[in-house]
Scaffold this motif. Structure first.
Motif, PDB file in Angstrom:
ATOM      1  N   MET A   1    -102.985  15.372  73.594  1.00  0.00           N
ATOM      2  CA  MET A   1    -102.133  14.400  74.277  1.00  0.00           C
ATOM      3  C   MET A   1    -100.739  14.493  73.663  1.00  0.00           C
ATOM      4  N   GLY A   2     -99.752  14.696  74.523  1.00  0.00           N
ATOM      5  CA  GLY A   2     -98.369  14.742  74.079  1.00  0.00           C
ATOM      6  C   GLY A   2     -97.555  13.692  74.813  1.00  0.00           C
ATOM      7  N   LEU A   3     -96.340  13.489  74.364  1.00  0.00           N
ATOM      8  CA  LEU A   3     -95.485  12.473  74.967  1.00  0.00           C
ATOM      9  C   LEU A   3     -95.224  12.762  76.439  1.00  0.00           C
ATOM     10  N   ASP A   4     -94.963  14.023  76.783  1.00  0.00           N
ATOM     11  CA  ASP A   4     -94.689  14.360  78.186  1.00  0.00           C
ATOM     12  C   ASP A   4     -95.874  14.032  79.085  1.00  0.00           C
ATOM     13  N   ALA A   5     -97.082  14.349  78.632  1.00  0.00           N
ATOM     14  CA  ALA A   5     -98.277  14.074  79.431  1.00  0.00           C
ATOM     15  C   ALA A   5     -98.475  12.572  79.626  1.00  0.00           C
ATOM     16  N   VAL A   6     -98.272  11.805  78.565  1.00  0.00           N
ATOM     17  CA  VAL A   6     -98.422  10.353  78.657  1.00  0.00           C
ATOM     18  C   VAL A   6     -97.350   9.768  79.568  1.00  0.00           C
ATOM     19  N   ALA A   7     -96.115  10.223  79.411  1.00  0.00           N
ATOM     20  CA  ALA A   7     -95.026   9.713  80.252  1.00  0.00           C
ATOM     21  C   ALA A   7     -95.278  10.045  81.715  1.00  0.00           C
ATOM     22  N   ASP A   8     -95.741  11.269  82.005  1.00  0.00           N
ATOM     23  CA  ASP A   8     -96.060  11.630  83.389  1.00  0.00           C
ATOM     24  C   ASP A   8     -97.112  10.694  83.969  1.00  0.00           C
ATOM     25  N   GLU A  36     -96.112   9.012  64.737  1.00  0.00           N
ATOM     26  CA  GLU A  36     -94.825   9.287  65.382  1.00  0.00           C
ATOM     27  C   GLU A  36     -94.980   9.275  66.908  1.00  0.00           C
ATOM     28  N   LEU A  37     -96.023   9.931  67.411  1.00  0.00           N
ATOM     29  CA  LEU A  37     -96.287   9.925  68.849  1.00  0.00           C
ATOM     30  C   LEU A  37     -96.580   8.512  69.327  1.00  0.00           C
ATOM     31  N   ALA A  38     -97.360   7.771  68.563  1.00  0.00           N
ATOM     32  CA  ALA A  38     -97.684   6.390  68.932  1.00  0.00           C
ATOM     33  C   ALA A  38     -96.414   5.563  69.089  1.00  0.00           C
ATOM     34  N   GLU A  39     -95.477   5.732  68.175  1.00  0.00           N
ATOM     35  CA  GLU A  39     -94.220   4.979  68.252  1.00  0.00           C
ATOM     36  C   GLU A  39     -93.395   5.423  69.455  1.00  0.00           C
ATOM     37  N   GLN A  40     -93.363   6.722  69.735  1.00  0.00           N
ATOM     38  CA  GLN A  40     -92.637   7.212  70.907  1.00  0.00           C
ATOM     39  C   GLN A  40     -93.225   6.639  72.197  1.00  0.00           C
ATOM     40  N   ILE A  41     -94.538   6.566  72.257  1.00  0.00           N
ATOM     41  CA  ILE A  41     -95.206   6.001  73.438  1.00  0.00           C
ATOM     42  C   ILE A  41     -94.866   4.527  73.567  1.00  0.00           C
ATOM     43  N   ARG A  42     -94.903   3.798  72.464  1.00  0.00           N
ATOM     44  CA  ARG A  42     -94.581   2.360  72.504  1.00  0.00           C
ATOM     45  C   ARG A  42     -93.157   2.089  72.991  1.00  0.00           C
ATOM     46  N   ARG A  43     -92.256   3.037  72.766  1.00  0.00           N
ATOM     47  CA  ARG A  43     -90.863   2.854  73.189  1.00  0.00           C
ATOM     48  C   ARG A  43     -90.648   3.091  74.686  1.00  0.00           C
ATOM     49  N   LEU A  44     -91.635   3.667  75.378  1.00  0.00           N
ATOM     50  CA  LEU A  44     -91.501   3.869  76.823  1.00  0.00           C
ATOM     51  C   LEU A  44     -91.474   2.509  77.510  1.00  0.00           C
ATOM     52  N   ARG A  45     -90.585   2.340  78.458  1.00  0.00           N
ATOM     53  CA  ARG A  45     -90.427   1.064  79.153  1.00  0.00           C
ATOM     54  C   ARG A  45     -90.903   1.153  80.587  1.00  0.00           C
ATOM     55  N   ARG A  46     -91.482   0.069  81.045  1.00  0.00           N
ATOM     56  CA  ARG A  46     -91.964  -0.015  82.423  1.00  0.00           C
ATOM     57  C   ARG A  46     -90.791   0.126  83.374  1.00  0.00           C
TER      58      ARG A  46
END
Length: 74
Positions: A1-8, A36-46
């Motif tokens: 799981m990477g940031l791009d996949a989660v964001a998509d 680090e990935l967890a924090e990046q995911i948490r920063r994504l906004r609806r």
């Protein structure tokens, strides 16, 4: 799981489920040791509803988004 996949995944789902799913994905990343990935995911906004609809349309469109807004061409 990477940031791009989660964001998509997040930006293609209806906004109503965004926050719950985002928090679940961040929890999984954190549990696997990738803080680090967890924090990046948490920063994504609806996204706003209009932004979500645009993202969905662009992802499913066969043309480039810029072509769709070229009003000066036939």
């Amino acid at each position: 799981m990477g940031l791009d996949a989660v964001a998509d995944e997040l930006y293609r789902m209806p906004p109503g489920g965004f926050t719950t799913t985002r928090d679940e994905r961040a929890k999984v990343a954190s549990a696997s040791g990738d803080r680090e990935l967890a924090e990046q995911i948490r920063r994504l906004r609806r996204p706003a509803l209009a932004a979500w609809a645009s993202n969905l349309w662009c992802a499913s469109s066969q043309t480039k988004p810029s072509d769709s807004f070229a009003l000066d061409r036939p």
